[in-house]
Design an enzyme around this catalytic site. Structure first.
Site, PDB file in Angstrom:
ATOM      1  N   GLY A 177      -2.597  30.908 100.230  1.00 54.79           N
ATOM      2  CA  GLY A 177      -3.520  31.195  99.136  1.00 54.79           C
ATOM      3  C   GLY A 177      -4.719  30.276  99.122  1.00 54.79           C
ATOM      4  CG  ASN A 215      -4.537  27.617 103.362  1.00 54.90           C
ATOM      5  OD1 ASN A 215      -4.450  27.555 104.579  1.00 54.90           O
ATOM      6  ND2 ASN A 215      -4.471  28.751 102.692  1.00 54.90           N
ATOM      7  CG  ASP A 216       0.076  28.887 104.438  1.00 53.98           C
ATOM      8  OD1 ASP A 216      -1.149  29.110 104.386  1.00 53.98           O
ATOM      9  OD2 ASP A 216       0.933  29.804 104.485  1.00 53.98           O
ATOM     10  N   GLY A 244       0.544  36.974 105.677  1.00 56.30           N
ATOM     11  CA  GLY A 244      -0.889  37.183 105.600  1.00 56.30           C
ATOM     12  C   GLY A 244      -1.536  36.711 106.888  1.00 56.30           C
ATOM     13  CD  GLU A 265      -8.131  32.118 102.200  1.00 57.47           C
ATOM     14  OE1 GLU A 265      -7.491  33.165 102.444  1.00 57.47           O
ATOM     15  OE2 GLU A 265      -7.598  31.008 102.066  1.00 57.47           O
ATOM     16  CG  HIS A 268      -8.296  37.439 101.727  1.00 55.57           C
ATOM     17  ND1 HIS A 268      -7.535  38.513 101.331  1.00 55.57           N
ATOM     18  CD2 HIS A 268      -7.488  36.351 101.715  1.00 55.57           C
ATOM     19  CE1 HIS A 268      -6.305  38.083 101.074  1.00 55.57           C
ATOM     20  NE2 HIS A 268      -6.249  36.792 101.297  1.00 55.57           N
ATOM     21  CB  CYS A 278      -6.218  43.195 100.597  1.00 57.22           C
ATOM     22  SG  CYS A 278      -5.665  41.523 101.011  1.00 57.22           S
ATOM     23  CB  CYS A 285      -8.689  42.055 103.304  1.00 61.07           C
ATOM     24  SG  CYS A 285      -9.480  41.712 101.724  1.00 61.07           S
ATOM     25  CD  GLU A 287      -3.776  38.898 103.696  1.00 62.99           C
ATOM     26  OE1 GLU A 287      -3.083  39.149 102.709  1.00 62.99           O
ATOM     27  OE2 GLU A 287      -3.901  37.752 104.156  1.00 62.99           O
TER      28      GLU A 287
END
Length: 425
Positions: A177, A215-216, A244, A265, A268, A278, A285, A287
């Protein structure tokens, strides 16, 4: 790179990390002023072991200055003397070298995921002491549940390590996210209900430890920068494909986050105006065409899975992949389309940032459609510039603990800097 080599890399996963951890010094200018004492500590940690004379050369200071710095770090138990490697042609005992004293403290790295949380506890030299995981049965969770799960997992990994809690210097956590790293806020995440959640402060209150969040995919990039293929790379991009599509970027061996800490991102970015919905609420997007939930959505329609017993997303993806390999044209079409969109996304990254290396990571690396030769050729066709050389594209499927190790790197960045400067005048 040949297809067979890509598939071999996808199976083997992360590289065996060489001695030391952290970016290998390449002689670039320091992006921000860093105290010499901290630079010395980080140089020793990165090298694993290094002689005083080599450290002085790396820091571009006199041997006497290094001797004074090292005397302080030795007295405070932050570094230790170790037997160095013998120099070619030299006689007698190997020279005395310096290494970071791992037991000077410990950090914990957490990955907060949709279906599983993971944790790694490491010492100050970056060595993993213990790991643990916690299964979940669904994506979004209330803040109360997330805090409870994070605390339970933290206690679990500390117990496994057998380390006194007083020696834990901090905890770093990552989640998918939009995450404002400097402020410690989660602006939006698929695993946490609500917006602008001050998660770092709440975890600090819950655990009684300094906490840093990110963020991961930034953490996955840090894992490459500290422990993987990015250690000796000046600039590289990481693309992760799982629930994602995420992106991380290292420029001059520094993680790039953007002006508001929410850059890159990639998932997105828009690839189809008014296209597929999305989960962020917008349409078109990247993803929405390449991630797990996008493939599951397509599979349920194309393979008529909606009327059957409720299958987990993992089983749906396995079924889709098996049927594609067996020749099912509908399944193959889904993968081909996802591969074309991924090629467009990769080409956009190359056109924008011109990295020398692109690393593909995540569980979906077991599905070679994302890095098949035709996908790479499609990417190269979309790169702007006649005769421009495409970047090297490699696959590095770390497994779930890779994100947690990246969180360890974030923890070592902050806790190591504080520890190195703690006794400074």
């Amino acid at each position: 790179m040949a297809q067979e080599q890509r598939e071999s890399q996808a199976r083997t996963g992360a590289d065996e990390s060489p001695e030391g951890c952290g970016p290998i010094w390449l002689g670039s200018e320091v992006a921000a002023p860093v105290p010499l004492r901290q630079r010395a500590y980080e140089g020793i940690r990165s090298a694993g072991q290094i002689a005083r004379v080599d450290l002085a050369r790396q820091l571009d200071v006199s041997p006497a200055t290094v001797t004074a710095l090292i005397s302080e770090l030795l007295a405070e138990g932050l570094v230790e003397e170790v037997e160095g490697q013998a120099r070619p042609g030299a006689r007698g005992r190997p020279p005395v070298a310096l290494g970071v004293r791992g037991a000077a403290g410990y950090v914990i790295g957490l990955k907060l995921g949709e279906f599983q949380h993971s944790a790694v506890l490491a010492d100050m030299a970056g060595h993993t002491v213990a790991s643990a995981s916690l299964e979940r049965d669904g994506p979004a969770r209330s803040l109360k549940v997330i805090l409870e799960e994070a605390e339970a997992l933290t206690r679990k990994v500390i117990a496994r390590a057998g380390v006194p809690e007083g020696q834990i210097l901090g905890l770093a956590a990552g989640l998918p996210g939009l995450v404002d790293h400097p402020r410690g806020e989660v602006l939006w995440s698929s695993v946490l209900e609500g917006h602008q959640v001050p998660l770092a402060a709440l975890l600090t209150d819950s655990l009684g430890l300094p906490v840093w969040i990110d963020n991961d995919t930034n953490l996955l990039t840090l894992a490459e920068l500290w422990f993987g293929r990015g250690r000796a790379a000046r600039s590289f991009a990481v693309i992760s494909i799982e629930q994602g599509v995420g992106m991380g970027l290292a420029l001059d061996q520094q993680l790039y986050r953007g002006a508001h800490s929410v850059a890159l991102e990639l998932g997105h970015t828009k690839v189809q105006l008014d296209g597929a919905l999305c989960r962020c609420g917008q349409r078109g997007c990247l993803e929405a065409y390449t991630s797990d939930y996008a493939l599951v959505r397509e599979a349920q329609t194309a393979l008529d899975l909606g009327s059957r017993h409720q299958l987990s997303p993992h089983l749906v993806l396995e079924s889709l992949h098996d049927q594609a390999k067996a020749g099912n044209e509908a399944a193959r079409t889904i993968f081909r389309r996802a591969g074309r969109y991924m090629a467009a996304g990769l080409a956009n990254v190359v056109n924008l940032f011109d990295p020398s290396l692109v690393i593909l990571s995540g569980e979906r690396m077991q599905y070679q459609y994302l890095y098949a030769e035709d996908v790479m050729r499609e990417m190269e066709r979309m790169i702007v510039g006649q005769g421009r050389e495409a970047p090297r594209v490699e696959v590095n499927a770390w497994g779930d603990l890779g994100w947690a190790r990246g969180a360890v790197a974030l923890g070592l960045t902050h806790a190591g800097a504080a520890l190195a400067m703690r006794g400074a005048a």
